[in-house]
Write a protein that holds these residues in place. Sequence first.
Motif, PDB file in Angstrom:
ATOM      1  N   MET A 329       0.924  -0.983   0.056  1.00  0.00           N
ATOM      2  CA  MET A 329       0.169   0.045   0.007  1.00  0.00           C
ATOM      3  C   MET A 329       0.990   1.144   0.186  1.00  0.00           C
ATOM      4  O   MET A 329       0.570   2.270  -0.807  1.00  0.00           O
ATOM      5  CB  MET A 329      -0.917  -0.097   1.170  1.00  0.00           C
ATOM      6  N   LEU A 330       1.907   1.117   0.752  1.00  0.00           N
ATOM      7  CA  LEU A 330       2.669   2.345   0.692  1.00  0.00           C
ATOM      8  C   LEU A 330       3.387   2.564  -0.307  1.00  0.00           C
ATOM      9  O   LEU A 330       3.406   3.669  -0.666  1.00  0.00           O
ATOM     10  CB  LEU A 330       4.041   2.108   1.797  1.00  0.00           C
ATOM     11  N   ILE A 331       3.983   1.619  -1.235  1.00  0.00           N
ATOM     12  CA  ILE A 331       4.652   1.972  -2.368  1.00  0.00           C
ATOM     13  C   ILE A 331       3.635   2.272  -3.720  1.00  0.00           C
ATOM     14  O   ILE A 331       3.524   3.131  -4.084  1.00  0.00           O
ATOM     15  CB  ILE A 331       5.167   0.624  -2.969  1.00  0.00           C
ATOM     16  N   ALA A 332       2.425   1.822  -3.540  1.00  0.00           N
ATOM     17  CA  ALA A 332       1.384   1.932  -4.342  1.00  0.00           C
ATOM     18  C   ALA A 332       0.737   3.525  -4.320  1.00  0.00           C
ATOM     19  O   ALA A 332       0.670   4.039  -5.136  1.00  0.00           O
ATOM     20  CB  ALA A 332       0.444   0.759  -4.421  1.00  0.00           C
ATOM     21  N   ALA A 335       3.513   5.827  -5.493  1.00  0.00           N
ATOM     22  CA  ALA A 335       3.529   5.623  -6.783  1.00  0.00           C
ATOM     23  C   ALA A 335       2.444   6.139  -7.715  1.00  0.00           C
ATOM     24  O   ALA A 335       2.537   6.660  -8.881  1.00  0.00           O
ATOM     25  CB  ALA A 335       3.961   4.173  -7.279  1.00  0.00           C
ATOM     26  N   CYS A 336       1.256   6.200  -7.143  1.00  0.00           N
ATOM     27  CA  CYS A 336      -0.161   6.413  -7.902  1.00  0.00           C
ATOM     28  C   CYS A 336       0.098   7.624  -8.633  1.00  0.00           C
ATOM     29  O   CYS A 336      -0.161   8.144  -9.484  1.00  0.00           O
ATOM     30  CB  CYS A 336      -1.175   6.246  -7.083  1.00  0.00           C
TER      31      CYS A 336
ATOM     32  N   LYS D 113      12.655   4.462 -12.067  1.00  0.00           N
ATOM     33  CA  LYS D 113      11.597   4.628 -13.239  1.00  0.00           C
ATOM     34  C   LYS D 113      10.402   5.351 -12.612  1.00  0.00           C
ATOM     35  O   LYS D 113       9.934   6.307 -13.147  1.00  0.00           O
ATOM     36  CB  LYS D 113      10.966   3.143 -13.665  1.00  0.00           C
ATOM     37  N   LEU D 114      10.266   5.334 -11.319  1.00  0.00           N
ATOM     38  CA  LEU D 114       9.154   6.050 -10.669  1.00  0.00           C
ATOM     39  C   LEU D 114       9.736   7.357  -9.775  1.00  0.00           C
ATOM     40  O   LEU D 114       9.106   8.269  -9.274  1.00  0.00           O
ATOM     41  CB  LEU D 114       8.283   5.320  -9.741  1.00  0.00           C
ATOM     42  N   GLY D 115      10.877   7.132  -9.435  1.00  0.00           N
ATOM     43  CA  GLY D 115      11.663   8.389  -8.830  1.00  0.00           C
ATOM     44  C   GLY D 115      11.005   8.365  -7.292  1.00  0.00           C
ATOM     45  O   GLY D 115      11.061   9.341  -6.785  1.00  0.00           O
TER      46      GLY D 115
END
Lengths: 348, 331, 503, 327
Positions: A329-332, A335-336, D113-115
């Motif tokens: 969840m943290l990464i998503a 990243a969103c 890629k996503l920084g």
Amino acid sequence: MDNSRTIPNTAQDPDNTLNNSTGSAVSKLPSTSIKQRLMSWEFFLLLITAAVCVANSFASPYFLDPWNLSDATFNFVEKAIVALPLALLIICREIDLSVASIIALASVAMGYAAQWGADNTTLLIIGISVGICCGLFNGLLVTHFAIPSIVITIGTMSLFRGLSYILLGDQVLKDYPAGFDYFGQGYVYWVFSVEFTLFLALAVVFYLLLHHTNFGRRTYAIGKNPTGAFYSGINVKRHRLLLFILVGAFAGLAAVLLTSRLGSTRPTIALGWELSIITMVVLGGVNIMGGSGSIHGVFIAVFLMGFVTFGLGLLNVPGIVMSIIVGAMLIAVIACPVLLARYLQRPR
Amino acid sequence: MVFKKVMASSLLAAAVMTASLAHAADVRVGLVVKALGIGFFEAANKGAQEAAKELGDVEVIYTGPTSTTAEGQIEVINSLIAQKVDAIAVSANDTDALVPILKKAQKRGIKVISWDSGVGKAGRQIHLNPSSNPLIGEMNIKLADVAAKAAGGGKADIAILSATPTSTNQNIWIDEMKKVLPNYANLNLVATVYGDDLADKSYRETIGLLKSHPNLKVIVAPTSVGIVAAAQAVKDQGKIGKVFVTGLGLPSELAGHVKSGAVKSFAIWNPIDLGYAATMISYNLVKGKATASEVSMGRIGTAKLDADGNAAMAEPFIYDASNVDEFAEIF
Amino acid sequence: MTQSTPFFSLRGICKSFPGVKALDDVQLDLYPGEVTALIGENGAGKSTLVKTVTGIYQPESGQLMLEGEPLILSSPDKAREHGITAIHQETVLFDELSVTENIFAGHYLRKGFFSTLDWPTMHKRAQQILESIDAPLSANTLLKHLSIGQRHMVAIARALSFDARVVILDEPTAALSHHETQELYAIVNKLKQAGCAILFISHKFDEIFSIADRFTVFRDGKYIDSGVISEVDESQLVKMMVGRSVDQIYPKVTVALGEEVLKAENLSHPTEFDDISFSLKRGEILGFYGLVGAGRTELMQGLFGVNELMTGRVSIEGQTVSIKSPAQAIAQGIVYVPEERQAQGAILDLPIYQNIGLPQLSKVNTNGWLSNYAEYQMADKFAHRLSVKAPNWLEKVENLSGGNQQKVVIAKWLATLPKVLILDEPTKGIDIGSKAAVHAFMSELVEQGLSVIMVSSELPEVMGMADRIIVMHEGLNVCQLNRDEFTAERIVSAATNGRQESA
Amino acid sequence: MKTLFKQREALLSILIVVMTLAVATITADFISLANLVIVYNDTAILIILALGQMLVIITRCIDLSVAANLAFTAMVVSMLNSQFPEIPVVFLLIIGALLGMCLGMINGLLVWKLGIPAIVVTLGTMSIYRGAVFLLSDGKWVNAHEMSESFIDIPRYVLLGLPLMAWLSILMIAVMYYFSRYQRTGREIFAAGNSPVAAFYCGMDVGKLQFKAFTISGLLAGLCGYLWASRYAVAYVDVAAGFELQVIAACVIGGISIMGGVGTVLGCVLGALFLGVINNALPVIGISPFWQMAISGAVIVIAVVVNTRAEQGHTRIILKKATLKAA
């Protein structure tokens, strides 16, 4: 140049001469549009949290029960109380990894004090004071030696925890005075526990502090550009030192609550909490590189994490699996916005 | 804040809904262990499931934290309370820290027992000891004595490798061991170290012991994780025959080390029986079939309760080269 | 000597940044074996052009041609592969690495099956190159131990380390001494003989006339003219550069000077400047001139309380004051508009009104509570006074053009009602309109009785605006001239040689 | 100043030697060759992990997921070994390294890629990888008796007085030294960490170099996955929990600047050895294990303060006389 003629030339120049200078059109402070608010991170988080609540209540019949929800808050409010000041510190481009160890050290100090007969108020003061001392230690090292706080607090994380081990070893301290359990186990009104009510109150206080005071403005200014803030006359070092102390004090407060909830102190108390506290802050939209974030974001993230883990707990999902979900969840969630921005930037 | 409104309204809605929630017909028992994945507890779960099958109307929820912390167990217990289970049977990571939450569980009408590693009296109704504590303590020292004789006899230094410093049963057994130690003049306890029930930490602590106490003859590890790690360390340091490891462990995990000679003999009670008994006691407590002095443990018999609600299951059994392979198949 | 076909040329290049069109349909031709001077004021788009030609920026439109072939430079790598190299104005190198590695970074020499880096050869070549440009450096030294001039040498050596066919020198002599400059000319001549096409960017006309064969003039991001250098004279070039003659643009007003506001005595620093004394009167503009790196900025930062190691005595209106932090300086009425506008001057990510309010939050907002309304009102006055161009003051500073950003910074300081305003390169990198506005505003301020210290590297600017000029060279005050003593020769010679020449 | 770097490493070496000798005054056996081998062997995994972490820190990132990565690969190789004992251990080692590399690449891709800041990415993947071990194993342990003999014995095989595991770490040190000194990518990682802008001007892709650093860090973590499982003859979910902090601490003590760009392989190895000696010495000299954590914490704080003091204080030199003094 505009048509004004009055020029401030000394500090003694009274403010009212300036009033003449603009003469006609005084611009008003434009307000934020509804659209902007809807596009905000906090709204996005709120939607996810709502979705989680709905999903949880479908998945388990036990979720929507006021007492159950109240019980669930015990699992995260102590962390959340530390997350509030830590959000300010991270916005200010610093970090404190030693919070969990501060909790342990403060708890040990309280335990000994209780053994020597300290009363509840004294214990509260001792817990918070030890936290303040630890925060001061971190803050002085960081600001005085200009060392990145991540390194210093990796060190003090071991140091403070280590001190609790030295002081306590394999002992347990549990001679807390009667009534001490009120902090961590008491209820203010109906399902609202002392801890939870305190958290709600503190969230409001921190909201006002960050978003409606000079202190908060300076915090953002330093986080966005420490050099620029320094050149604007802000005492950057002192400000950061204060924030470290604030984080320490609240870690001390969390120690009081946790110790009271457990009714005993071991050196392993609050082990590994620093990462979940930081996760709360980051999930709340606080940029780990500093400069942006909000208390209401952190506030919502606290409940998001709390509800996700509680919902999964009701389904008897092991804690470690929850940590996968929280990690993802943290990464998503981070990243969103990046992906979205990239998608929107694409030539149409 | 919008959010608070949402919270408030969902709380209201929740209050209405709970009234309509009916309890499931089955008796649900939450079996909380120190940490998931430990062989000893996996075996206990086997026994619990066996009891559930035998009783028919019991559902056992096997759960626990991933690492041996009190906070982790509290979270797990919290969600069991929320699920309104009928009984909780816990092997505690911390005697004291679990008491408040277990009190709360009892207040909500949940029967609580502890087994294997107990919690403070206020937190539970019955504590099921796998065996009587003095017996376990003495057994460990007896095993150490046997090992010391195997290591050459005469005066021998021994050391204890425990689990976490907060582990209730470990601390009680160590106390009991110290009580009987004066009866064995040849044994000299030089150190007590903690491996936190982590294989790598226990391994490192063992090596530390071997280094700091050159005359060490026996390491007593009354923990199934510690004994395996200690045996491995002794083997790696080339001390087989000079230093023996003993204590409490599972035959399946120790068969190899008995063969290699690092372990002469060790003891354990049957973890399957323990899980079975814990489930039976919980069930009987829920059904009101327990009295203040005794409670049935199904096929194992009836447990006698002392004034503090302590019960003991059976005597530990000693394993050595002669029988370890046979039991390694079972647990 | 001139050849008719350009070796490297640009046509119709456009490049814009938020708020500015840095390059607008510009063209440029470089010829082999010739030096083309690119002339333009600060902000004319020269540095952007350098970055475009070396693949750091991608132009939005237009074409690059090398030997008549179209060329796309998608990355700095590509530019190097085609033999295009630049020595940037601010030497962008690796502090922690050795000189050798700085020379070969990105195009290491390798050998063998595993492509092992060939350090011995690289060291040898590096030393050779350094010797060939008479740089007295050991290739083993770490870069951070070198002076600015020495770093420039390393940058040049780097350019020479691969077979460059197009060499761009972006104000290479700004920080060099006279002697070092002569050495540089020798290197440029060598490059010419080797057939390189050279683009030489400089502000100094004597340099341009002594080394360049051709010229191209840019103004405000646009191409103005180009030709052979021998066919023009200095005044013609100046006219092309600024679009009008020099004398008109400085709205200097003569103000009767008042009492002494600031007095500085024996200001010293262990490594940056030594024994500097001066005084400043009410209504005076004091210019500090010198080469880049002469210690002027460091001195000003000392006055502003940023430079902790400074010693000496500072008095304000006759009172000795201790200034150990910007906050103290502001309290004493000394404010500083830094050269590094984006890093130090403004907080780009904050709205205009918050930037203006920042130094005096506690004055605007009583009891520590933010009053966005009061802050906005206050900012509104000063932003209007400096005619900052923005839709409203909620706009973030980063969305403004350089000139407007600078106006915000000045507005921020005026709002504190200061006594002494220090301007460090106030017009660096801003458009001509804002520049004129800043100059006009300076005049207006001194008329009102404010005192101004202006640090500038632009000779016309200091000569045009200052009442007095202090020239610094290598951290020392080498000469002080009153307005009637100003001559370009005296000032430049003092700044470059550290010698005062008699009038 | 180059001498200062040498000084720092010399200082650290002296400190390690002094510490070892001091311990020897209490237990003479501590400096016996056999014991030193044990101490080194015990530190081998820390050294290998610190080497990978060093590269990541040099590029101004941080990898908090190394220990979780190690736990995951340890579980995979152990389960493979218990299910298919016939797979040669060398293959398992390679599988572990490749698997670890893939996990490292996931970190690297998210950063590149996503920084997303590395600390956030690896905070997330640290939980994910650790949780994945649980999903894979269902919480069960792989115990010594389920592992094949060669699986456990090979790293223990003594060659010329040193166990294979120690040899492997020495090999890794040599390879890393060669890589960071004589390979283009290695040098570029240092350059990019030192000045990302300059690196970009020199045509380097800073993000890609960060990706490469994460990849290598992951690969080494995977390698250590097998070594750990074999050394302690066990694999479970909590293997090496919290070890990432020790790894970072080793780097910090070894003078690797958390701000990137500065550090040496030698310093990194010495930093790890320093911690290794402390860890091994404390139980020997009879200091309660409860002191261990506080001591390593204090050491980190002191090392960082000393390092920073040494680095600070060089300002611009403008004055001629100051230049002369400095020369």
